[in-house]
Structures are given as C-alpha cells and as structure tokens.
Design an enzyme around this catalytic site. Structure first.
Site, short mmCIF file in Angstrom:
data_model
loop_
_atom_site.label_atom_id
_atom_site.label_comp_id
_atom_site.label_asym_id
_atom_site.label_seq_id
_atom_site.Cartn_x
_atom_site.Cartn_y
_atom_site.Cartn_z
CG ASN A 1 -1.71 1.23 1.41
OD1 ASN A 1 -1.83 2.02 0.48
ND2 ASN A 1 -2.26 1.42 2.59
CD1 TRP A 2 3.81 1.15 -2.55
CD2 TRP A 2 3.61 1.97 -4.62
NE1 TRP A 2 4.56 0.36 -3.39
CE2 TRP A 2 4.47 0.85 -4.66
CE3 TRP A 2 3.34 2.65 -5.82
CZ2 TRP A 2 5.05 0.39 -5.84
CZ3 TRP A 2 3.92 2.20 -6.99
CH2 TRP A 2 4.78 1.09 -7.01
CE LYS A 3 0.08 3.27 4.64
NZ LYS A 3 0.04 3.34 6.08
N GLY B 1 2.44 2.18 10.66
CA GLY B 1 3.44 3.22 10.51
C GLY B 1 4.11 3.63 11.82
CB SER C 1 4.91 -1.95 11.98
OG SER C 1 4.54 -0.61 12.27
CD GLU D 1 -2.78 5.64 6.53
OE1 GLU D 1 -2.71 5.70 5.29
OE2 GLU D 1 -1.93 5.03 7.23
N GLY E 1 5.14 1.14 4.51
CA GLY E 1 6.52 1.62 4.39
C GLY E 1 7.49 0.67 3.72
CG HIS F 1 -5.76 2.15 4.85
ND1 HIS F 1 -5.31 3.13 5.70
CD2 HIS F 1 -4.80 1.19 4.81
CE1 HIS F 1 -4.12 2.77 6.15
NE2 HIS F 1 -3.78 1.60 5.63
CD GLU G 1 -3.57 -2.41 7.11
OE1 GLU G 1 -2.48 -2.73 6.63
OE2 GLU G 1 -4.12 -1.33 6.88
#
Ligand code: PGA
Length: 250
Positions: free
Chosen positions: A10-12, A174, A213, A98, A235, A96, A168
């Site tokens: 997931n590159w966000k 993160g 993470s 976020e 990440g 997600h 998640e």
C-alpha cells in the site's frame, strides 16, 4: 485447498508517476521471484500512477487505494469504479484506517463500496482494525466484529470467497509498534469465524492479511500463523529491495 499467500504493497500518498513507473519496471523481476515462491504480489499506487504501473507491468496486481460507490455524478474529487475498470484495474483497497480516520469513511460507505465492487466484478482488500484507545479498552473483537459484519452485509458468497480482508490494528500502522503474531493470528481467525457464520465454507478461501509495521524481519512470523494468509505492507513496500526481501523472507 490451501490459500495462496498474498503480499500487497500500500503506497499511500507516495511516489510520483515517474517513481511508480520505475518500481513497476523493476517489479517484473519481483513477480518472477514471487511466482517461483508460489506467492501472489501486488501494489496500490495513487490514482495518477495506476495506468503507468499497469503499462509497465500488465501482469502485476494493481489496486486503487479507494473508489466511490456511485458510477458517476456530482462528487468532486472522487473516482468511480468504471473509470478504474477502463484502465484495467480490478483491485481496490476499501476502508483503510487512514480513510476512516481522516476522510470520513464509515462502515456504511465501506459496505456500499463493497456492494458496488461486487457488481463490477472487482476484488476488494477490505480493511478492518481497532484504534489504540479501543485496543487498550479491550474492545478489539467488538470493533472488528462490527466493521466486518457491517462491511460484508448483503454480499454474495462467491464474492466473499474471492475477496481479501486485511486486519490492521490502527496502533500498529506506521508506528513500528507491531501487534504480536499471537494477536494477528487470534484476530484473523476471529474474522474467519465471522465469515463462516455468515457465508459457510467461503471462510476457507477468503484471504485474510495482517497489516501494520510489517517488515522483512517480521513477515515470516506473521505468515507462519494458520489464519494469516499474507500481509498488507506500507513503508516496507516502497523500495524494490525491501519488497524483494519481504518475498524472500516469507
Ligand atoms: P505500514 O502500513 O506497513 O507502514 O505500517 C500498513 C498499512 O497502512 O497498510
């Protein structure tokens, strides 16, 4: 039948089109490597980079990070499912944390999006997970149950059979603060039981990922768990070397 492991990046909000293209070129080698290991891989770039990544590596699974549930209309700034399909995208991340935290995504909108994806024949990666506050209050299962049941409401068995769910815990995203492999197994197996209650043996095939993470150093421990079928990685999925190390260490 054993569920095939899945590693999704997931590159966000990272990588320009040029940077995404660069990764996609290198991903041909990653894909060959993953194939040899019997693992599925994919990436979720920003909308702007989707076409470029598909163009460079048509065989790579590529997901959008969100979508709207309506096919078109007065929704400034949104992207509809037919627009994604037109450029060959057939995966979408839904719910997600976020998006839930910063952009008002709710259990209801997740459900509408999942229903729309089913109609369109796309594959979702549906995210659920509790916040730190909920975790500390011992409410993890209550929250995950609500998110899962509301999200899956009204979906057909075959769609659920083929979809991906990602657990998640928000407090581990993160932050470098991993949920233990025992927690990951406990909650992924809890989600599978929820699916079983509603959809019977679709529970045997639905792939349930852990995310939060995940790094090359810990991916192996998570994936050894019976009910953890892969990982959704932020990440550590951004660099080709690190993505390769993730595949290597599965
Ligand atoms: P992280 O992100 O691997 O950087 O913790 C995971 C995610 O948000 O999907």
């Amino acid at each position: 039948m054993a569920r095939k492991k899945l590693l999704f990046g997931n590159w966000k909000m990272n990588k320009t089109i040029a940077e995404s293209r660069e990764f996609a070129k290198a991903s041909k080698e990653l894909l060959a490597f993953a194939d040899a290991k019997g693992v599925d891989i994919g990436v979720a770039p920003v909308y702007l980079s989707l076409s470029a990544v598909k163009e460079e590596n048509p065989k790579l699974n590529v997901a959008a990070e969100n979508c709207h549930f309506e096919d078109h209309g007065a929704f400034t700034g949104e992207i509809a499912i037919p627009m994604l399909k037109e450029i060959g995208i057939d995966w979408v991340i839904i719910g997600h944390s976020e998006r839930r935290t910063y952009f008002g995504e709710t259990d209801e909108t997740c459900n509408k999006k999942l229903l729309a994806l089913e109609k369109a024949g796309m594959t979702p990666i549906f995210c659920v997970g509790e916040t730190l506050e909920e975790y500390e209050a011992g409410r993890t299962k209550e929250v995950v149950k609500r998110q899962t049941l509301k999200g899956l409401e009204g979906l057909g068995k075959q769609f659920v059979n083929d979809m991906v769910i990602a657990y998640e815990p928000v407090w581990s995203i993160g932050t470098g603060k991993n949920a233990s492999k025992e927690i990951a197994q406990d909650i992924c197996s809890f989600i599978r039981e929820l699916v079983r209650e509603q959809y019977g043996d679709a529970a045997e095939n639905v792939r349930i990922l852990y995310g939060g993470s995940v790094k090359p150093e810990n991916v192996h421990d998570y994936l050894l768990q019976e009910d953890v079928d892969g990982a959704l990685v932020g990440g550590a999925s951004l660099k080709v070397d690190s993505f390769k190390a993730l595949i290597e260490n599965i």
